[in-house]
Scaffold this active site. Structure first.
Site, PDB file in Angstrom:
ATOM      1  N   GLU A 231       0.831  -1.114   0.064  1.00 23.83           N
ATOM      2  CA  GLU A 231       0.058  -0.135   0.018  1.00 23.83           C
ATOM      3  C   GLU A 231       0.880   1.175   0.174  1.00 23.83           C
ATOM      4  OE1 GLU A 231      -3.029   0.174  -0.367  1.00 23.83           O
ATOM      5  OE2 GLU A 231      -3.782  -1.536   0.176  1.00 23.83           O
TER       6      GLU A 231
ATOM      7  N   ARG B  78       0.924   3.894  -3.056  1.00 27.52           N
ATOM      8  CA  ARG B  78       0.261   5.266  -3.035  1.00 27.52           C
ATOM      9  C   ARG B  78       1.398   6.298  -2.704  1.00 27.52           C
ATOM     10  NH1 ARG B  78      -5.358   4.613   0.542  1.00 27.52           N
ATOM     11  NH2 ARG B  78      -5.592   2.079   0.022  1.00 27.52           N
TER      12      ARG B  78
ATOM     13  N   ASP C  83      -5.372 -10.068  -7.621  1.00 22.59           N
ATOM     14  CA  ASP C  83      -6.045  -9.062  -8.661  1.00 22.59           C
ATOM     15  C   ASP C  83      -4.778  -8.466  -9.627  1.00 22.59           C
ATOM     16  OD1 ASP C  83      -5.369  -7.646  -6.264  1.00 22.59           O
ATOM     17  OD2 ASP C  83      -7.092  -6.252  -6.618  1.00 22.59           O
TER      18      ASP C  83
ATOM     19  N   GLU D  49     -12.188   1.124  -9.559  1.00 28.89           N
ATOM     20  CA  GLU D  49     -11.630  -0.012 -10.564  1.00 28.89           C
ATOM     21  C   GLU D  49     -12.767   0.225 -12.096  1.00 28.89           C
ATOM     22  OE1 GLU D  49      -9.876  -0.901  -7.231  1.00 28.89           O
ATOM     23  OE2 GLU D  49     -12.134  -0.859  -7.409  1.00 28.89           O
TER      24      GLU D  49
END
Length: 653
Positions: free
Chosen positions: A284, A288, A417, A553
């Protein structure tokens, strides 16, 4: 009366009242007389204080000399290694003070309150030695000096290094190592992004209005903190690193919000410090923070962001110190201690295979190959592992043994994913030269077709389910809606045309996940009906899955499909989604809130949290979706990381 002549030999004539013992009128030895009058103890105290003052002054002189020497050396190094003509996006113009009002975007009435889931580099603890403190202080001074030339406007025609001809910007904390700026792809492409010059259409202005409303809440109630809690007008912390602010830097630049960008840039310069005792999630924080800083550097040309990115990248490297070189998912950026989560020794596959774009780009910019080598070692390792199913990977990998765990479960949702996304995007980033990445991606797409695709009833929607030890589940995370955009991007870069057909079919499904909900917003997880039953919708939702986190998404894929097909229906679908966000998630006092129930338009149950990716991804993709300019962040020049931060393609096609 004439003055008395001086005595022979030039001796000084003494006045009648002068005495060697200090008596008489004040003369040259008056201080000595006062000194002799002090007691021995008083004289010792005075002497001690004088010695202390002298030592303090000497130390201060040496300290300041070191600081300015460090600043001067870094400044000279940065100026010598600057690009000849590095391209920079033209400086954005400030958005209109009162964006054009758009029908249907009025804020909802106030409601009651409401994540996505190498080298032995030593990172000193916060109590570092004096040399490290001097370096940190010198870095701060260099940043302050660098601000003097920040506001210089880019040339209106052509690209140039912002501030060239004025005071040069200071170099990074450690000078860039053999950075080959001359090979930057957008220099060769002569890329011109005219977002700030082109007149924004009504829908783009609506996105700007939404961003400014969200930003106003963050600025007023959560400035410098990770995330806004808009209903309670407070904030929440995850890493304590200004997550929303960093995630939104490139969005502000793209939207033309110059004033807001400058204010955020000042916070990064003055307040963003990574030398703190805090655990961060490797994945993360990479997508980010590291991705956000790298993107801000590329779009603005401001070296400050590259310096911060290099510092942060170095502090993430201890995560790779594992027996298998598969990184831990948690690392303390202050102490350099990395570890797995408390409840397991595993990392998710998506966590360890979705940091490569950022680490590779950091190596390219700094010349330090340790970042790229550590990340690519993970990719090579996963490539050779057993336990895959026709290119599909399990969700977990053990950091000690380096092997897949919990075999037999395959999904394109949380945990796996972005593994598939980064296979394709690394291949594109590297100029389509890394055959192994392409082969793994193509094999995975075939595995999806073979094992995970199904069609719902009654509308025959194509969706991606899950496989659990041979049993198919008609469950699809909203996260899976990244796939239509990824498939379309691959087709654009020369992969089989059938990928585009599948992308369009899945795009219809993701849109229906919004369309069939009473609020017009998708649930976090959808279950698809497989039986021919009348009066039953294709998309079914369980009570625990009906929340919406303002995820990007679907609008991400809408952007790709519109950009690559030109079909305006994708813009219309995105417009519907934006209107629903404004109707059910917009908080009047500032900000947007996740909601708990997408099926109840009267009581959507706000959750009192605005995720950083709403500004970093969702609104950015909506703005790009509503643009008809294919050169606005061209897909032949940029590749977006999984947090929507654009990074340059090394050798554009």
């Amino acid at each position: 009366m004439h003055p008395r002549p001086a005595p022979p030999g030039g001796a000084l004539a003494l006045s009648p009242g002068w005495r060697p013992d200090g008596g008489g009128a004040r003369g040259p030895c008056w201080p000595w007389r006062k000194w002799k009058q002090l007691s021995r103890l008083q004289r010792m105290v005075v002497l001690f204080l004088l010695v202390v003052l002298m030592l303090f002054g000497l130390r201060s002189y040496v300290h300041m000399a070191d600081e300015w020497a460090a600043v001067d050396s870094r400044s000279a190094a940065a100026w010598q290694m600057r690009p000849a003509n590095p391209p920079v996006l033209p400086a954005p113009q400030k958005a209109a003070e009162n964006p054009e009002a758009v029908a249907g975007l009025s804020p909802q009435k106030p409601q009651r309150h409401f994540r996505r889931g190498p080298p032995n580099l030593q990172i000193r603890a916060p109590k570092g030695d004096s040399q490290e403190r001097r370096q940190d202080q010198a870095q701060r001074r260099a940043e302050v000096v660098g601000e003097a030339g920040w506001g210089a406007e880019a040339q209106r025609d052509g690209l140039r290094w912002r501030g060239a001809g004025t005071k040069p910007e200071q170099g990074p904390r450690h000078p860039l190592k053999k950075a080959e700026f001359s090979s930057w792809p957008f220099q060769q492409q002569a890329l011109r992004i005219r977002a700030h010059r082109a007149s924004q259409n009504a829908r783009q202005k609506a996105v700007v209005d939404a961003f400014l409303h969200a930003w106003a809440g963050y600025r007023k109630f959560a400035w410098g903190h990770d995330e806004l809690k808009p209903l309670t007008r407070s904030f929440s912390e995850w890493f304590g690193l200004g997550l929303t602010l960093i995630d939104a830097l490139d969005t502000m630049w793209i939207l033309g919000l110059k004033k807001e960008f400058q204010e955020a840039r000042k916070w990064v310069s003055k307040k963003l410090r990574f030398r703190k005792d805090v655990d961060v999630n490797l994945f993360e924080s990479t997508i980010r923070i590291l991705g956000g800083l790298l993107s801000a550097f590329h779009l603005s040309g401001d070296v400050l962001f590259l310096k911060k990115a290099e510092d942060f990248g170095n502090r993430l490297m201890p995560a790779f110190r594992t027996p298998s070189k598969i990184p831990y998912s948690i690392v303390n950026i202050g102490t350099g201690v990395a570890h797995p989560p408390r409840w397991t020794s595993d990392s998710t596959v998506s966590e360890v295979t979705s940091i490569q774009l950022e680490f590779r780009e950091l190596s390219r910019l700094t010349g330090d190959k340790t970042f790229q080598e550590a990340a690519e070692e993970v990719t090579r390792h996963v490539h050779g592992l057993h336990g895959k199913l026709d290119g599909l990977v399990p969700m977990f990998i053990n950091t000690d043994r380096g092997s897949f765990t919990r075999l037999g479960v395959f999904t394109l949702g949380a945990g796996a994913d972005s593994y598939y996304e980064y296979l394709l995007k690394q291949w594109i980033q590297g100029g389509k030269k890394e055959r192994q990445l392409l082969e793994d991606y193509l094999e995975a797409v075939n595995g999806i077709r073979k094992h995970l695709l199904a069609r719902s009833e009654p509308r025959k929607l194509t969706f991606v389910g899950e496989l659990n030890h041979g049993r198919f589940s008609a469950r699809m995370d909203h996260l899976v809606c990244f796939l239509p955009g990824t498939l379309a991007l691959g087709a654009h870069h020369g992969l089989p045309a059938e990928h585009m057909k599948l992308a369009q079919a899945l795009m219809d499904t993701c849109y229906q996940m919004y369309r069939q909900m009473e609020t017009g917003l998708s649930p976090e997880i959808a279950h698809f009906n497989l039986h021919r039953t009348k009066a039953v919708k294709d998309v079914q939702v369980k009570a625990a899955d009906r929340h919406n986190l303002l995820r990007p998404e679907t609008v991400e894929s809408l952007f790709y499909l519109h950009r690559l097909t030109g079909d305006r229906k994708y813009q219309d679908w995105g417009w519907e989604i934006l209107r629903s966000f404004n109707t059910y998630t917009r908080v009047p006092s500032g900000g947007y809130s996740s909601i708990s129930n997408v099926q109840d338009p009267r009581h959507p149950q706000p959750r009192d949290k605005m995720e950083s990716f709403f500004l970093g991804e969702t609104l950015k993709y909506l703005y790009l979706l509503f643009s008809d300019d294919p050169d606005l962040l061209s897909l032949d020049t940029y590749v977006f990381n999984t947090e929507a931060h654009p990074l340059p393609i090394w050798a554009p096609s």
